[in-house]
Design an enzyme around this catalytic site. Structure first.
Site, PDB file in Angstrom:
ATOM      1  N   GLY A  15      58.682   2.306  10.427  1.00  0.00           N
ATOM      2  CA  GLY A  15      59.658   3.098  11.156  1.00  0.00           C
ATOM      3  C   GLY A  15      60.620   3.795  10.208  1.00  0.00           C
ATOM      4  N   VAL A  28      63.605   9.615  -7.398  1.00  0.00           N
ATOM      5  CA  VAL A  28      63.148  10.802  -8.133  1.00  0.00           C
ATOM      6  C   VAL A  28      64.096  11.111  -9.293  1.00  0.00           C
ATOM      7  CG1 VAL A  28      62.799  13.299  -7.977  1.00  0.00           C
ATOM      8  CG2 VAL A  28      61.926  11.806  -6.162  1.00  0.00           C
ATOM      9  N   ARG A  29      65.386  11.088  -9.037  1.00  0.00           N
ATOM     10  CA  ARG A  29      66.341  11.466 -10.084  1.00  0.00           C
ATOM     11  C   ARG A  29      66.507  10.380 -11.145  1.00  0.00           C
ATOM     12  NH1 ARG A  29      70.795  15.426  -7.085  1.00  0.00           N
ATOM     13  NH2 ARG A  29      69.253  17.061  -6.696  1.00  0.00           N
ATOM     14  N   ARG A  76      51.484   4.616  10.102  1.00  0.00           N
ATOM     15  CA  ARG A  76      50.875   3.291   9.985  1.00  0.00           C
ATOM     16  C   ARG A  76      49.403   3.479   9.621  1.00  0.00           C
ATOM     17  NH1 ARG A  76      54.921   0.115  11.569  1.00  0.00           N
ATOM     18  NH2 ARG A  76      56.374   0.904  13.155  1.00  0.00           N
ATOM     19  N   ASP A 107      59.161  -5.196   6.580  1.00  0.00           N
ATOM     20  CA  ASP A 107      58.288  -6.281   6.137  1.00  0.00           C
ATOM     21  C   ASP A 107      56.814  -5.893   6.115  1.00  0.00           C
ATOM     22  OD1 ASP A 107      58.015  -6.199   8.874  1.00  0.00           O
ATOM     23  OD2 ASP A 107      58.541  -8.290   9.226  1.00  0.00           O
ATOM     24  N   GLY A 108      56.390  -5.006   7.023  1.00  0.00           N
ATOM     25  CA  GLY A 108      54.993  -4.548   6.984  1.00  0.00           C
ATOM     26  C   GLY A 108      54.703  -3.764   5.714  1.00  0.00           C
ATOM     27  N   THR A 130      65.184  -0.134   7.349  1.00  0.00           N
ATOM     28  CA  THR A 130      64.968  -0.403   8.774  1.00  0.00           C
ATOM     29  C   THR A 130      66.331  -0.570   9.429  1.00  0.00           C
ATOM     30  OG1 THR A 130      64.202  -2.039  10.397  1.00  0.00           O
ATOM     31  CG2 THR A 130      64.603  -2.853   8.181  1.00  0.00           C
ATOM     32  N   ASP A 132      67.070  -2.306  11.935  1.00  0.00           N
ATOM     33  CA  ASP A 132      67.253  -3.619  12.565  1.00  0.00           C
ATOM     34  C   ASP A 132      67.986  -4.624  11.680  1.00  0.00           C
ATOM     35  OD1 ASP A 132      65.996  -2.786  14.863  1.00  0.00           O
ATOM     36  OD2 ASP A 132      64.035  -3.612  14.330  1.00  0.00           O
ATOM     37  N   ASP A 134      66.812  -6.720   9.583  1.00  0.00           N
ATOM     38  CA  ASP A 134      66.142  -8.015   9.736  1.00  0.00           C
ATOM     39  C   ASP A 134      65.295  -8.399   8.524  1.00  0.00           C
ATOM     40  OD1 ASP A 134      64.242  -6.050  10.087  1.00  0.00           O
ATOM     41  OD2 ASP A 134      63.351  -6.912  11.881  1.00  0.00           O
ATOM     42  N   ARG A 167      81.979   0.915  37.270  1.00  0.00           N
ATOM     43  CA  ARG A 167      80.577   0.475  37.183  1.00  0.00           C
ATOM     44  C   ARG A 167      80.357  -0.539  36.069  1.00  0.00           C
ATOM     45  NH1 ARG A 167      77.908   6.478  37.992  1.00  0.00           N
ATOM     46  NH2 ARG A 167      77.727   6.395  40.264  1.00  0.00           N
ATOM     47  N   ARG A 176      64.141  -5.930  18.384  1.00  0.00           N
ATOM     48  CA  ARG A 176      63.095  -6.716  19.049  1.00  0.00           C
ATOM     49  C   ARG A 176      63.183  -8.189  18.651  1.00  0.00           C
ATOM     50  NH1 ARG A 176      59.138  -4.009  17.295  1.00  0.00           N
ATOM     51  NH2 ARG A 176      58.455  -5.424  15.659  1.00  0.00           N
ATOM     52  N   SER A 220      85.559  -2.250  35.235  1.00  0.00           N
ATOM     53  CA  SER A 220      84.250  -1.816  34.732  1.00  0.00           C
ATOM     54  C   SER A 220      83.868  -2.723  33.565  1.00  0.00           C
ATOM     55  CB  SER A 220      84.293  -0.363  34.249  1.00  0.00           C
ATOM     56  OG  SER A 220      85.187  -0.238  33.154  1.00  0.00           O
TER      57      SER A 220
END
Length: 328
Positions: A15, A28-29, A76, A107-108, A130, A132, A134, A167, A176, A220
């Protein structure tokens, strides 16, 4: 003697996250600073298999530090999970004269890099990208700070509507397997309740909390929910349950989705990306491999890739306590 590094390949995988472009720029630099060639590998490991390479110099990364996403694209690759795919990728790297890799992702991405190193003894350094947050071994991953600011900004806007119409809003954020975004953004935006995968609040306690809010005079409420929260099958079922049991509440749902991954990276993420890119390249020059560069106690440090993959990040218990107090 460590192997002399003459040409470094850099890729982004998994992601996307704000700050990836700033990390590419830094790699790169830093290569240019040390008179090392740098090759951009497009579409992650799939691009390695297909030989989708492009030489990158200091001017090729002008004006990208402020851009979200990744100029190297991300994809992927099922083929890279096969020995044949990895062999083809190694042949392409060898043909191009690339003798080390910087891989930016989660991690992938790190699992692929570690496996590639094991099979071909190919130097690999990882940079955690990432939203997340995580990944074990770093207090902050690239994109996390930007995502927090995006979420807080959106919740501030939602609160205007919630207050105007008395509301209850359920706001679902990414996460996730980890509740870092929900917990920190929830506190920052003044949420009345925060639901995360690490803590099973339970339906009864949620109802009790909402009833207390109503009784205390709150007209609310905002409930921030990590997408991996275990209370309901999904946020819409949770909405139906609350409406059935607390009919005095007019409940709405906002799923923030991929807007959290986009946008211009925060100053924090730009600086972090710059620091991590420098450390990744200079660690390769020093002969190190199979490490992730991360932030520990505000210092850039190395964590073995295997630990970064297998280690589990912990939620800050003090923040949970702060959240409880703030929801009074």
């Amino acid at each position: 003697m460590p192997k002399t590094i003459k040409k470094v390949g850099v890729l982004t995988s998994g992601g996307d996250s704000p700050g990836m472009n700033a990390a590419i720029r830094s790699v790169v630099r830093t290569c240019a600073y040390h008179n090392i060639e740098c090759i951009g590998i497009y579409r992650g490991y799939q691009g390695m298999i297909e030989g989708d390479f492009k030489e990158m110099g200091p001017r090729s990364v002008n004006n990208i530090v402020n851009k979200g996403g990744t100029i190297l694209k991300s994809a992927r690759s099922l083929e890279f999970k096969t020995p044949e795919g990895r062999k083809k990728a190694h042949e392409n790297l060898t043909k191009a004269g690339i003798d080390a890799l910087v891989v930016i992702g989660g991690d992938g991405t790190f699992t692929g890099g570690l496996l590639f190193n094991t099979e071909f003894n190919f130097p690999v350094m990882g940079i955690p990208g990432t939203i997340d947050n995580d990944i074990f071994g770093t207090s902050h991953t690239l994109g996390y700070d930007t995502a927090l600011n995006t979420v807080v900004d959106v919740i501030d806007k939602i609160r205007d509507t919630a207050s105007s119409h008395n509301r209850l809003f359920f706001v679902e954020v990414m996460g996730r397997d980890a509740g870092h975004i929900a917990l920190n953004a929830g506190i920052g935006a003044g949420a009345e309740e925060i639901l995360i995968p690490e803590e099973d609040l339970g339906l009864d306690r949620l109802l009790e909390s909402l009833q207390k809010s109503k009784a205390s005079g709150k007209s609310s409420s905002i409930v921030v929910i990590a997408e991996g929260d275990k209370i309901g099958k999904n946020v819409f079922e949770l909405k139906d349950y609350v409406e059935a049991n607390l009919p005095e509440y007019d409940v709405r749902v906002s799923v923030l989705g991929h807007m959290q991954r986009g946008g211009s990276p925060s100053c924090f993420d730009r600086v972090l990306a710059s620091r991590l890119g420098v450390k990744a390249v200079e660690s390769l020059i020093e002969g190190k491999s199979n490490f992730m560069v991360g932030l520990q106690n505000d210092k850039v440090a190395l964590t073995p890739l295997e630990q970064a993959i297998k280690g589990k990040t912990m939620i800050d218990r003090e923040l949970l306590r702060v959240s409880d107090i703030m929801s009074t």
